[in-house]
Design a protein around this motif. Sequence first.
Motif, short mmCIF file in Angstrom:
data_model
loop_
_atom_site.label_atom_id
_atom_site.label_comp_id
_atom_site.label_asym_id
_atom_site.label_seq_id
_atom_site.Cartn_x
_atom_site.Cartn_y
_atom_site.Cartn_z
N LYS A 1 -39.84 17.72 26.87
CA LYS A 1 -39.36 19.03 27.29
C LYS A 1 -37.86 19.23 27.02
CE LYS A 1 -41.29 20.85 31.15
NZ LYS A 1 -41.71 20.82 32.58
N GLY B 1 -44.55 35.15 36.87
CA GLY B 1 -45.34 33.96 37.13
C GLY B 1 -45.07 32.78 36.20
N MET B 2 -44.11 32.91 35.31
CA MET B 2 -43.78 31.78 34.44
C MET B 2 -43.02 30.71 35.23
SD MET B 2 -42.29 32.65 30.73
CE MET B 2 -43.20 33.44 29.44
N SER B 3 -43.12 29.46 34.77
CA SER B 3 -42.27 28.43 35.36
C SER B 3 -40.83 28.67 34.91
CB SER B 3 -42.72 27.05 34.88
OG SER B 3 -42.37 26.88 33.53
N LEU B 4 -39.87 28.13 35.68
CA LEU B 4 -38.47 28.33 35.32
C LEU B 4 -38.20 27.77 33.92
CD1 LEU B 4 -35.73 29.36 36.28
CD2 LEU B 4 -35.23 27.06 37.13
N PHE B 5 -38.78 26.62 33.60
CA PHE B 5 -38.59 26.00 32.28
C PHE B 5 -39.06 26.94 31.17
CE2 PHE B 5 -40.14 23.42 28.74
CZ PHE B 5 -38.99 22.72 28.42
N GLN B 6 -40.27 27.44 31.32
CA GLN B 6 -40.81 28.36 30.30
C GLN B 6 -39.98 29.63 30.23
OE1 GLN B 6 -42.72 27.18 28.35
NE2 GLN B 6 -44.36 25.95 29.25
N LYS C 1 -39.78 34.95 35.49
CA LYS C 1 -40.14 34.17 36.67
C LYS C 1 -41.03 35.01 37.59
CE LYS C 1 -39.25 30.17 38.72
NZ LYS C 1 -40.51 30.37 39.40
#
Lengths: 480, 480
Positions: free
Chosen positions: A121, A199-204, A196
């Motif tokens: 990642k 619903g995305m992860s913070l990384f994505q 965010k």
Amino acid sequence: MRLQVVFRHVTFLLFILSLSFLFPAVYSLWVNDGLFMSFLYPLFLSFSLFLLGIQFENKEPKVKEAILVVVLTWFLFPVLSALFYIESGAIPYFADAYFESVSGFTTTGASVLSDIESLPKSVLLWRSTTHWIGGIGFVVFSLSLLPVFGAGGAQLMRFEAAKAIEEKVLPRVKETARAILVVYLLLTLSEVVLLKLCGMSLFQAINHTFATVATGGFSTKNESVGAFHSFTVEMVIAVFMILGALNLSLYYRAFRARSLKVFFSNHEVKGLLAVIFISTLFSMAVLLKEHVYTDLFTAFRYAFFQVVTAATTTGFSSTDYTNWPPSILALIMFLSLIGASSGSTAGGIKQFRFIVMLKTVYSELKKTAHPRMVYRVSIGNRVLELSILNTIWAFISVYFSTAAIFGFIIAAFGHDLVTSFSASVACITSLGPGLGRVGPAGNFGFFSDPEKLLLSLEMILGRLEVFAVFAVLLPSFWKE
Amino acid sequence: MRLQVVFRHVTFLLFILSLSFLFPAVYSLWVNDGLFMSFLYPLFLSFSLFLLGIQFENKEPKVKEAILVVVLTWFLFPVLSALFYIESGAIPYFADAYFESVSGFTTTGASVLSDIESLPKSVLLWRSTTHWIGGIGFVVFSLSLLPVFGAGGAQLMRFEAAKAIEEKVLPRVKETARAILVVYLLLTLSEVVLLKLCGMSLFQAINHTFATVATGGFSTKNESVGAFHSFTVEMVIAVFMILGALNLSLYYRAFRARSLKVFFSNHEVKGLLAVIFISTLFSMAVLLKEHVYTDLFTAFRYAFFQVVTAATTTGFSSTDYTNWPPSILALIMFLSLIGASSGSTAGGIKQFRFIVMLKTVYSELKKTAHPRMVYRVSIGNRVLELSILNTIWAFISVYFSTAAIFGFIIAAFGHDLVTSFSASVACITSLGPGLGRVGPAGNFGFFSDPEKLLLSLEMILGRLEVFAVFAVLLPSFWKE
Ligand SMILES: [K+]
Ligand SMILES: [K+]
């Protein structure tokens, strides 16, 4: 040409840019994936060069020296990034690692990787980060330096920035950089928050935001944005691709004027929106007619996203459009050739040149029937002199010729015409994916090393709007 | 706009052109193939129109009227020819017959026919004759009228013809036509004699000569020039393709000066020969490297012929090059886009525009590093004003945009990209054969009627150098 001055500024810039390695380095420490030292390695290298560079006296670069600094920096920073990819083991061969780095830094988004999701990642984060710094780097370059030595739009952009040519370029660069950085950060923050919320992860969210505001197009997913199967995610990204493809100085001016009028009176904004509107309608019609999609909503969803991604030269995809009707595929390449606003992260010939072209051609057509007619071409409230028009034409023809010549060279390596020419267009416009074997489901990995290096060169040529790089190659550049 | 004046001149021109039906008609009588009356039918029709036309007073057309006369004539004469094809049963459907007629008259040489050899010989002779009269018609048009209302090269060509713009266009047209007709007839006669000496029948010699000097490309053989399996035939035809692709007024001037110097000092001649030389070497290298041919002589033989046929926009083939490496296929399309000399029967943007483009671009590149530089572009001993450069740029961009838009429209009908865009390029440049399904082994027969009519329109657009036709479509054209 004072090479010491050039060396000092290049090493300084490389060091500043290399500080961005700290971002994924910290992330790497946090997730403890063992790649921390790989990130520090190119940073140390650039720091050593920086220490060497500051031995030389700090003098203002002249125009030609500034050109050389920019060109060298654009070629050399990807070398540092490539060293990281090799050192980390993520991309073990130089040609691949350099291609991926150039593609990131020029915000092209073409990839040699077939399985993106298998990478650590922190490597993915670095990949996206090259977009982000390449994007802001290019905007600062195009707003501060292109007006001085740039091609085609030089005199025009100078006017737009309401600045006279100054012999001293550094203060101009710094001033522009400060104003733009704030805008760029705010755009980035807003998109991260919105993704965010979707619903995305913070990384994505961070990765896709970097790739969006820089109109870069690297995704962390093999299926690109389509992997999220979310209409709202696609719409947020589409809107931010458009926002990233507008002249970033407009935001600054809008803020100072406390009014959005500056956007809606801007010819490049209007041009981009018109192009997107018409192209979306056309694509929807073709998709429905050919029964690729059967309902209006789905046709809009995929057509709009793909049109926006092409017109802003981002290169994301929300679906595998390889088998879409050929006219839409051709349209995608056309849209990227036109491109978006000057002073944005997008590529292509840019809206203002496209508009100037349309206006001049219309006037010349009228002149056919009225041979003694004298006409003027204006953009905004400014009348363009003939010498400016001429510079713009020269730019457009060099740009298209370069795309044609590189396509031709790639074809000479034995690839089919659609793959060769679309790869060339995708690289010079910084679109990213092309058609045929380099389409949305493919990648650039199958090219041989010389081809990858040629396409890397083309990405840099396209990013620096061609003239700067070619100028350096002329003997007269090196004469006093 | 005095429509009576336009009507009178159009009907007059159509009648003059229709006299060429007499040539195959006499041949038809001689071989007694029963097609004599089919040839007379369109001639009678044009004669009736002519009788109607001369009812109107004979007035000098003004510039706009002359434009309309030329455009209408170029659209309408192929209708008369199509009537013959339908009436004779050779090509029974209008869209096919019109396409074949436009292709002949514009010296494009694209065909809807799959088995050419099955046609009656008098029909083949008419097909070649449309090339011959279209060729001389275009040269007269481009030497006498383009300098008055033409696009891009107008002011330049005017200078080359050493003539000032005159309000009265007719005397100019007549004078040019007389001088050029002699040159054209001599070229034709020489080639017929040489081909006869190479062992061709008189019928084949005449047909291929017509298609050569007009850089048309219709053959009487399914395999085109390759059917003769003769190196000397190929060389004679190659040389005459080049001779036909030079400015015909040069012959006239060389004769008056009793010196060939006018050829070798001409920038367009030098440009064409340089392009042919470099392209032949490149193609030979690729053909040998890819083992398409294994000996130098054979590689030269086929590479040279194909390069010449492309650079002169003739479109003959001496072998089926469909499976040649893609880079050569791309080169063939590039060569046709550049084209040959102004004032010749060839298409493309023409050498002088290509040279102007190269010179301007080189100057602009130098200007990048020297922003205050002022430069001049000259061709021959003439310095080009910025407004002329601007007209040339506008021409080039309209030309390429038109090719792109038509390619796009054909793709929108559902054809693959290589077929669509190469068909478009082959039609606008008057090359004839393209790539993919419209390659040397294919033909244009599979296109639907609307597509055939669109491509016919594009051939006429290309032949009249685009501007004249588009100008007629502007509302301002029709205002006083
Ligand atoms: K991109
Ligand atoms: K032709």
